[in-house]
Design a protein around this motif. Structure first.
Motif, mmCIF file in Angstrom:
data_model
loop_
_atom_site.group_PDB
_atom_site.id
_atom_site.type_symbol
_atom_site.label_atom_id
_atom_site.label_comp_id
_atom_site.label_asym_id
_atom_site.label_seq_id
_atom_site.Cartn_x
_atom_site.Cartn_y
_atom_site.Cartn_z
ATOM 1 N N PHE A 1 2.325 9.789 -13.863
ATOM 2 C CA PHE A 1 2.332 8.342 -13.657
ATOM 3 C C PHE A 1 2.182 7.616 -14.988
ATOM 4 C CE2 PHE A 1 0.750 4.188 -12.621
ATOM 5 C CZ PHE A 1 1.468 3.840 -11.493
ATOM 6 N N GLU A 2 1.315 8.132 -15.839
ATOM 7 C CA GLU A 2 1.119 7.537 -17.157
ATOM 8 C C GLU A 2 2.415 7.579 -17.974
ATOM 9 O OE1 GLU A 2 -1.977 8.058 -20.896
ATOM 10 O OE2 GLU A 2 -1.643 9.733 -19.529
ATOM 11 N N PHE B 1 9.306 5.448 -10.712
ATOM 12 C CA PHE B 1 8.100 4.760 -10.246
ATOM 13 C C PHE B 1 7.797 5.135 -8.800
ATOM 14 C CE2 PHE B 1 7.541 1.575 -13.692
ATOM 15 C CZ PHE B 1 6.165 1.670 -13.775
ATOM 16 N N PHE B 2 8.842 5.291 -7.985
ATOM 17 C CA PHE B 2 8.618 5.701 -6.596
ATOM 18 C C PHE B 2 7.984 7.091 -6.539
ATOM 19 C CE2 PHE B 2 10.179 7.962 -2.803
ATOM 20 C CZ PHE B 2 9.539 7.207 -1.825
ATOM 21 N N VAL B 3 8.572 8.036 -7.267
ATOM 22 C CA VAL B 3 8.055 9.412 -7.255
ATOM 23 C C VAL B 3 6.636 9.457 -7.821
ATOM 24 C CG1 VAL B 3 8.369 11.727 -8.230
ATOM 25 C CG2 VAL B 3 10.329 10.478 -7.336
ATOM 26 N N VAL C 1 4.106 7.885 -5.360
ATOM 27 C CA VAL C 1 3.852 8.751 -4.200
ATOM 28 C C VAL C 1 2.972 9.932 -4.604
ATOM 29 C CG1 VAL C 1 4.965 10.355 -2.578
ATOM 30 C CG2 VAL C 1 5.897 8.067 -2.905
ATOM 31 N N VAL C 2 3.278 10.548 -5.731
ATOM 32 C CA VAL C 2 2.478 11.691 -6.201
ATOM 33 C C VAL C 2 1.045 11.258 -6.486
ATOM 34 C CG1 VAL C 2 2.185 13.311 -8.123
ATOM 35 C CG2 VAL C 2 4.429 13.021 -7.063
ATOM 36 N N LEU C 3 0.880 10.131 -7.172
ATOM 37 C CA LEU C 3 -0.471 9.662 -7.475
ATOM 38 C C LEU C 3 -1.220 9.267 -6.204
ATOM 39 C CD1 LEU C 3 -2.468 9.146 -9.773
ATOM 40 C CD2 LEU C 3 -1.624 6.797 -9.857
ATOM 41 N N ALA C 4 -0.520 8.677 -5.244
ATOM 42 C CA ALA C 4 -1.167 8.320 -3.980
ATOM 43 C C ALA C 4 -1.619 9.564 -3.220
ATOM 44 C CB ALA C 4 -0.219 7.499 -3.112
ATOM 45 N N ALA C 5 -0.840 10.646 -3.299
ATOM 46 C CA ALA C 5 -1.201 11.875 -2.594
ATOM 47 C C ALA C 5 -2.337 12.620 -3.283
ATOM 48 C CB ALA C 5 0.023 12.780 -2.489
ATOM 49 N N LEU C 6 -2.437 12.497 -4.600
ATOM 50 C CA LEU C 6 -3.416 13.285 -5.346
ATOM 51 C C LEU C 6 -4.623 12.484 -5.825
ATOM 52 C CD1 LEU C 6 -1.026 15.418 -7.588
ATOM 53 C CD2 LEU C 6 -2.112 16.081 -5.434
ATOM 54 N N ASN C 7 -4.718 11.209 -5.472
ATOM 55 C CA ASN C 7 -5.819 10.417 -6.044
ATOM 56 C C ASN C 7 -7.150 10.707 -5.360
ATOM 57 O OD1 ASN C 7 -6.150 8.834 -3.738
ATOM 58 N ND2 ASN C 7 -4.970 7.130 -4.539
ATOM 59 N N HIS C 8 -8.216 10.262 -6.005
ATOM 60 C CA HIS C 8 -9.569 10.501 -5.512
ATOM 61 C C HIS C 8 -10.200 9.244 -4.944
ATOM 62 C CE1 HIS C 8 -8.879 13.823 -8.340
ATOM 63 N NE2 HIS C 8 -9.591 14.505 -7.457
ATOM 64 N N LYS C 9 -9.373 8.303 -4.565
ATOM 65 C CA LYS C 9 -9.805 7.043 -3.941
ATOM 66 C C LYS C 9 -10.699 6.209 -4.843
ATOM 67 C CE LYS C 9 -8.007 8.330 0.096
ATOM 68 N NZ LYS C 9 -6.973 9.263 -0.287
ATOM 69 N N ALA D 1 -3.627 1.411 -9.557
ATOM 70 C CA ALA D 1 -2.446 1.942 -10.237
ATOM 71 C C ALA D 1 -1.332 2.238 -9.233
ATOM 72 C CB ALA D 1 -2.800 3.195 -11.031
ATOM 73 N N VAL D 2 -1.680 2.804 -8.085
ATOM 74 C CA VAL D 2 -0.682 3.099 -7.054
ATOM 75 C C VAL D 2 -0.058 1.802 -6.535
ATOM 76 C CG1 VAL D 2 -0.379 3.970 -4.696
ATOM 77 C CG2 VAL D 2 -1.649 5.318 -6.364
ATOM 78 N N ILE D 3 -0.892 0.796 -6.272
ATOM 79 C CA ILE D 3 -0.377 -0.486 -5.773
ATOM 80 C C ILE D 3 0.562 -1.122 -6.797
ATOM 81 C CG2 ILE D 3 -1.043 -2.859 -5.198
ATOM 82 C CD1 ILE D 3 -3.569 -1.630 -3.858
ATOM 83 N N PHE D 4 0.135 -1.172 -8.053
ATOM 84 C CA PHE D 4 0.991 -1.764 -9.084
ATOM 85 C C PHE D 4 2.226 -0.897 -9.351
ATOM 86 C CE2 PHE D 4 -2.809 -4.288 -10.119
ATOM 87 C CZ PHE D 4 -2.221 -5.538 -10.100
ATOM 88 N N GLY D 5 2.105 0.398 -9.158
ATOM 89 C CA GLY D 5 3.274 1.266 -9.287
ATOM 90 C C GLY D 5 4.328 0.953 -8.232
ATOM 91 N N PHE D 6 3.883 0.770 -6.975
ATOM 92 C CA PHE D 6 4.832 0.407 -5.918
ATOM 93 C C PHE D 6 5.392 -1.000 -6.121
ATOM 94 C CE2 PHE D 6 2.926 3.890 -3.305
ATOM 95 C CZ PHE D 6 4.112 4.588 -3.096
ATOM 96 N N LEU D 7 4.577 -1.914 -6.622
ATOM 97 C CA LEU D 7 5.080 -3.264 -6.909
ATOM 98 C C LEU D 7 6.118 -3.222 -8.031
ATOM 99 C CD1 LEU D 7 1.824 -5.439 -6.704
ATOM 100 C CD2 LEU D 7 3.774 -5.452 -5.129
#
Length: 149
Positions: A25-26, A71-73, A76-84, A91-97
């Motif tokens: 993502f970075e 950005f989509f990939v 999605v990867v960061l959303a699946a692997l994040n620690h909440k 970052a996930v929200i701004f990535g999708f935006l």
């Protein structure tokens, strides 16, 4: 701007267990920010007109299309692997935006590219017709004109 905010959010994360999603993502957010920034600067300063060999509409289309996809990939990867954590969620929200904005820009770039392709085709057709008409107007056998005169 959204890519910059997503990059800042991802940089504030101090600990990660599986870091691959975070690093990907970075990389995506930083790459999109740099490439889009360079293109924006070139278009803003009209530097693209000094290099006419490059199809700038196609370059913009490829940049926005690839940025949308990555950005989509990455989101999605960061959303699946994040620690909440808050930074990861942001970052996930701004990535999708950012992905959504790049998708809209991709749509606009496709329309512009198609419009320019049609204009070039009609210009080539009219150049062909003009050349054919001019070639018919010129007599290719000047020796006949000399005999008649």
């Amino acid at each position: 701007v959204l890519a910059l905010i997503a990059f800042i959010c991802i940089e504030t994360i101090m600990e990660c267990s599986p870091c691959e999603g975070l690093y990907f993502f970075e990389f995506v957010s930083c790459s999109a920010l740099v490439v889009t920034g360079v293109l924006l600067l070139m278009f803003s300063l009209n530097l693209h007109t000094r290099i006419p060999q490059i199809n700038w509409n196609l370059t913009d289309l490829v940049n926005t299309g690839l940025s949308t996809f990555f950005f989509f990939v990455a989101s999605v990867v960061l959303a699946a692997l994040n620690h909440k954590t808050g930074a990861e969620i942001a970052a996930v929200i701004f990535g999708f935006l950012a992905m959504a904005v790049y998708a809209v820009n991709t749509y606009l770039a496709i329309k512009k590219w198609r419009m320019n392709s049609r204009q070039q085709n009609s210009r080539q057709t009219s150049d062909y017709i003009r050349a054919r008409t001019e070639s018919r107007e010129v007599d290719h056998r000047p020796e006949i004109q000399r005999l008649d005169a």
